[in-house]
Design an enzyme around this catalytic site. Sequence first.
Site, PDB file in Angstrom:
ATOM      1  CE  LYS A  77      -3.976   1.723   2.707  1.00 30.36           C
ATOM      2  NZ  LYS A  77      -4.872   1.395   3.823  1.00 30.36           N
ATOM      3  CB  SER A 152      -8.175   3.488   2.980  1.00 29.22           C
ATOM      4  OG  SER A 152      -7.341   2.755   3.854  1.00 29.22           O
ATOM      5  CB  SER A 176      -8.477   0.368   5.574  1.00 27.83           C
ATOM      6  OG  SER A 176      -9.040   1.636   5.470  1.00 27.83           O
TER       7      SER A 176
HETATM    8  N1  GLN Z   1     -13.271   4.017   6.785  1.00 29.90           N
HETATM    9  C1  GLN Z   1     -12.525   4.227   7.976  1.00 29.90           C
HETATM   10  C2  GLN Z   1     -12.004   5.625   8.045  1.00 29.90           C
HETATM   11  O1  GLN Z   1     -12.139   6.329   7.085  1.00 29.90           O
HETATM   12  C3  GLN Z   1     -11.416   3.220   8.105  1.00 29.90           C
HETATM   13  C4  GLN Z   1     -10.238   3.548   7.299  1.00 29.90           C
HETATM   14  C5  GLN Z   1      -9.058   2.684   7.588  1.00 29.90           C
HETATM   15  O2  GLN Z   1      -9.188   1.596   8.133  1.00 29.90           O
HETATM   16  N2  GLN Z   1      -7.887   3.205   7.248  1.00 29.90           N
HETATM   17  O3  GLN Z   1     -11.469   6.030   9.029  1.00 29.90           O
END
Ligand code: GLN
Length: 471
Positions: A77, A152, A176
């Site tokens: 990532k 994400s 995410s």
């Molecule tokens: N959707 C969640 C957020 O926006 C989780 C994102 C993540 O796990 N990085 O915080």
Amino acid sequence: MQITSLAQIQAALLSGELTAIDLVSSYLDRCAETKSHNAYVEIFEEEIKIAAQTLDEKIKNNKDKLGPLFGAVVSIKDNLCYKDHLVTASSKMLDGFVAPYSATIVERLIEADAMIIGRTNCDEFCMGSYNETSYYGPVKSAIDPTKVSGGSSGGGAVSVALGTCLVAIGSDTGGSIRQPAAYNGMVGYKATYGSISRWGLIAYGSSLDVIGFIAPHTEDITKVLTVVAGRDEYDSTSIDIPNAVQKEEITTLKIAYSSKVMNDPELKAELRQGAREYIVKLKAAGHELVDVDLKYEDYYVPTYYILACAEASSNLSRYDGIRYGHRSAEDVDDYKELIWKSRAEGFGSEVKKRIMLGTYVLSQGYYEAYFLKAQQVRTLIKEHTDELLASHDVLLMPVTTSLPKAIGEQKDPIQSYLSDRCTVLANLCGLPAISYPVYNIEGAAPLSMQLITASKQDNYLLAVSQALLSL
Ligand code: GLN
């Protein structure tokens, strides 16, 4: 040859049926064919070819020195540092930033003879649930390119689902990994907090951030975990976890679930039906299913967003255009104006919103009402969940509340935050969790379910999900 697992790749490489260079070339071809999905922000084409040649030579001349992950092609990532490579958290703020050192996980992967194919697109600073906030544009679903990939780690999930690599390395602060894995029909695993070093991972919410993996099945996830897990002198929160568990050791399970959560009208009808049918299947396989009360469930999302935003506002304060990050080229009168302009230009709107929310909940007069309260509620949630997992083997939850939407369709931020209600629990409690596909839905991504176990039981969780996947 049809590549489905690391064991197959390694056998083919050792027998001479396959060379590493051919393996890598076929992945690179696949990257080119699927470029329009926007899963990668950069492919390390020349570099991975050199790595493959080196591996071929090692297989020929130095077989006994092969690392446990030889032949594993992984994507990372765009929030993991890889020395001398760009890393941006998919933000304009870090566009052009070159990592001065490698994340511990990257070092451990390379030492084990894995090969890194490229860095994958993600939501800006990993804030989002649909991979639509990236500076480099949205990632398109591997199943239906008109739909979002989830986020994400959407780029990672799509990179695996499209067959451009064997395993994707991602991060999970509130879902995410598990959510995009579910949206693309893959297995997504997040580790126990601290069991994989965060050294070299760009921070979002430090008390919630964990690294994890996306792959078509759990077997390869277990292999990667064995190599990268464990204490690291560069991360004082890092811990060791018990070793791998054999699938045969998993017999009948005592599985906790909440019928209230599974039947919630907020959950799409297909997901409710799929969850019900899966429970019937589990019972038929001899497992004991216990309907439990997740009494703090209404507080998961508010608690998570207060804490995640607070930590993000603090972590992202380092991007000021002076020490790090984009520097505004406009005329300024003093350094304060330089910081304002640089941050205004460098961050996207979702990130700015979170920084403002986080700064607000940490500010004098509101700290006690929001941040401190959220910390206290987090403790209650954790104590309750730990108690539950002391008397049950696993907790079964849905992963998402909705099916993947069309790109650009989700406009209401509150709905987007609420859609994380099933995934944030594991992060608030630091527990290992996994999502895996269980139920096919005509013309859409399969329905996935999620399992959570007690802290450090990662290998047990992987063995359980492998056993349940084959139901
Ligand atoms: N959707 C969640 C957020 O926006 C989780 C994102 C993540 O796990 N990085 O915080």
